[in-house]
Design a protein around this motif. Sequence first.
Motif, short mmCIF file in Angstrom:
data_model
loop_
_atom_site.label_atom_id
_atom_site.label_comp_id
_atom_site.label_asym_id
_atom_site.label_seq_id
_atom_site.Cartn_x
_atom_site.Cartn_y
_atom_site.Cartn_z
N LEU A 141 -4.49 -11.13 -39.26
CA LEU A 141 -3.66 -12.31 -38.52
C LEU A 141 -3.58 -13.79 -38.34
O LEU A 141 -4.41 -14.14 -39.93
N PRO A 142 -2.62 -14.21 -37.70
CA PRO A 142 -2.73 -15.33 -38.29
C PRO A 142 -3.58 -16.52 -38.58
O PRO A 142 -3.63 -17.56 -39.68
N PHE A 143 -4.47 -16.52 -38.30
CA PHE A 143 -5.28 -17.44 -37.84
C PHE A 143 -7.12 -16.54 -38.17
O PHE A 143 -7.35 -15.98 -37.89
N ALA A 144 -8.12 -17.43 -38.48
CA ALA A 144 -9.22 -16.60 -38.67
C ALA A 144 -10.42 -17.76 -38.67
O ALA A 144 -9.99 -18.67 -39.05
N SER A 145 -11.33 -17.67 -38.09
CA SER A 145 -12.34 -18.12 -38.23
C SER A 145 -14.32 -17.50 -38.22
O SER A 145 -14.53 -16.67 -38.39
N ILE A 146 -14.53 -18.34 -39.01
CA ILE A 146 -16.19 -17.79 -40.16
C ILE A 146 -17.11 -19.19 -39.29
O ILE A 146 -17.17 -20.55 -39.33
N ARG A 171 -21.67 -24.12 -32.40
CA ARG A 171 -22.44 -23.74 -33.60
C ARG A 171 -21.60 -24.36 -34.74
O ARG A 171 -22.52 -23.41 -35.61
N GLY A 172 -20.45 -24.45 -34.82
CA GLY A 172 -19.75 -24.63 -36.30
C GLY A 172 -19.44 -23.53 -37.25
O GLY A 172 -19.95 -22.42 -36.69
N GLY A 173 -18.60 -23.86 -37.77
CA GLY A 173 -17.70 -22.88 -38.92
C GLY A 173 -16.66 -23.35 -39.90
O GLY A 173 -16.46 -24.54 -39.55
N GLU A 174 -15.92 -22.67 -39.65
CA GLU A 174 -14.63 -23.28 -40.47
C GLU A 174 -13.89 -22.00 -39.71
O GLU A 174 -13.74 -21.00 -39.44
N ILE A 175 -12.27 -23.08 -40.20
CA ILE A 175 -11.36 -22.37 -39.43
C ILE A 175 -10.28 -22.14 -40.28
O ILE A 175 -9.86 -23.47 -41.14
N TYR A 176 -9.94 -21.07 -40.98
CA TYR A 176 -8.04 -20.96 -42.01
C TYR A 176 -7.43 -20.81 -41.42
O TYR A 176 -7.06 -19.69 -39.90
N GLU A 177 -5.84 -20.57 -41.57
CA GLU A 177 -4.68 -20.28 -41.50
C GLU A 177 -3.82 -19.44 -42.91
O GLU A 177 -4.63 -20.30 -43.85
N ARG A 178 -3.67 -17.87 -41.80
CA ARG A 178 -2.86 -17.71 -43.31
C ARG A 178 -1.57 -18.19 -43.79
O ARG A 178 -0.63 -19.16 -42.79
N ARG A 179 -1.06 -18.38 -44.65
CA ARG A 179 -0.16 -19.54 -45.41
C ARG A 179 0.85 -18.56 -46.58
O ARG A 179 -0.20 -18.33 -48.38
N GLY A 180 1.84 -18.11 -46.00
CA GLY A 180 2.34 -17.27 -47.45
C GLY A 180 1.24 -16.40 -47.99
O GLY A 180 0.97 -15.69 -47.37
N ASP A 181 1.13 -15.51 -48.85
CA ASP A 181 0.23 -15.14 -49.02
C ASP A 181 -1.59 -15.57 -49.21
O ASP A 181 -2.50 -14.93 -50.21
N GLY A 182 -1.46 -17.02 -49.12
CA GLY A 182 -3.32 -17.18 -49.14
C GLY A 182 -3.51 -17.79 -47.74
O GLY A 182 -2.84 -17.41 -46.35
N TRP A 183 -4.71 -18.12 -47.84
CA TRP A 183 -5.81 -18.86 -46.59
C TRP A 183 -5.63 -20.18 -46.81
O TRP A 183 -6.75 -20.62 -48.15
N GLU A 184 -5.88 -20.85 -45.91
CA GLU A 184 -5.93 -22.22 -45.62
C GLU A 184 -6.93 -22.49 -45.25
O GLU A 184 -6.37 -23.29 -44.12
N LEU A 185 -8.17 -24.07 -45.29
CA LEU A 185 -9.09 -24.10 -44.42
C LEU A 185 -8.40 -25.66 -43.89
O LEU A 185 -7.49 -26.40 -44.08
N LEU A 186 -8.61 -25.05 -42.25
CA LEU A 186 -8.21 -26.14 -41.63
C LEU A 186 -8.57 -26.95 -40.98
O LEU A 186 -9.08 -28.99 -41.35
N TYR A 187 -9.99 -26.73 -40.86
CA TYR A 187 -10.99 -27.51 -40.75
C TYR A 187 -12.48 -26.79 -40.34
O TYR A 187 -12.73 -25.71 -40.74
N ARG A 188 -13.49 -27.83 -41.21
CA ARG A 188 -15.46 -27.59 -41.20
C ARG A 188 -15.41 -28.49 -40.39
O ARG A 188 -16.24 -28.92 -40.91
#
Length: 98
Positions: free
Chosen positions: A18-23, A65-82
């Motif tokens: 999907l377009p967004f991911a959280s770790i 609790r913290g973590g990382e948020i990514y957005e899917r851009r084209g063929d890869g993932w970009e870190l939006l927030y840590r």
Amino acid sequence: MRTMEERCEEPRKGLTGLPFASIVPDRNPALKYHVGLGRAKSAVAWERPNRYNRETRMFEHQGVRGGEIYERRGDGWELLYRVEAGTLYENLPWQVNG
């Protein structure tokens, strides 16, 4: 103590979907996908319950609790927030920057 970047390194290898991911290392599974950015932010910004300190006889705020948020851009993932664990809600990057 390991940084959030180090703690998210292993789950980051499984990014797909999907377009967004959280770790969130303190969650099981650590990696989850989201349809919207708001849900990913909520996952990272979940406030940990206050902890009672017997010595001071007061409750201590534990922050998010913290973590990382990514957005899917084209063929890869970009870190939006840590966000480091324990960050106060009002100091979250999307609160500070607007």
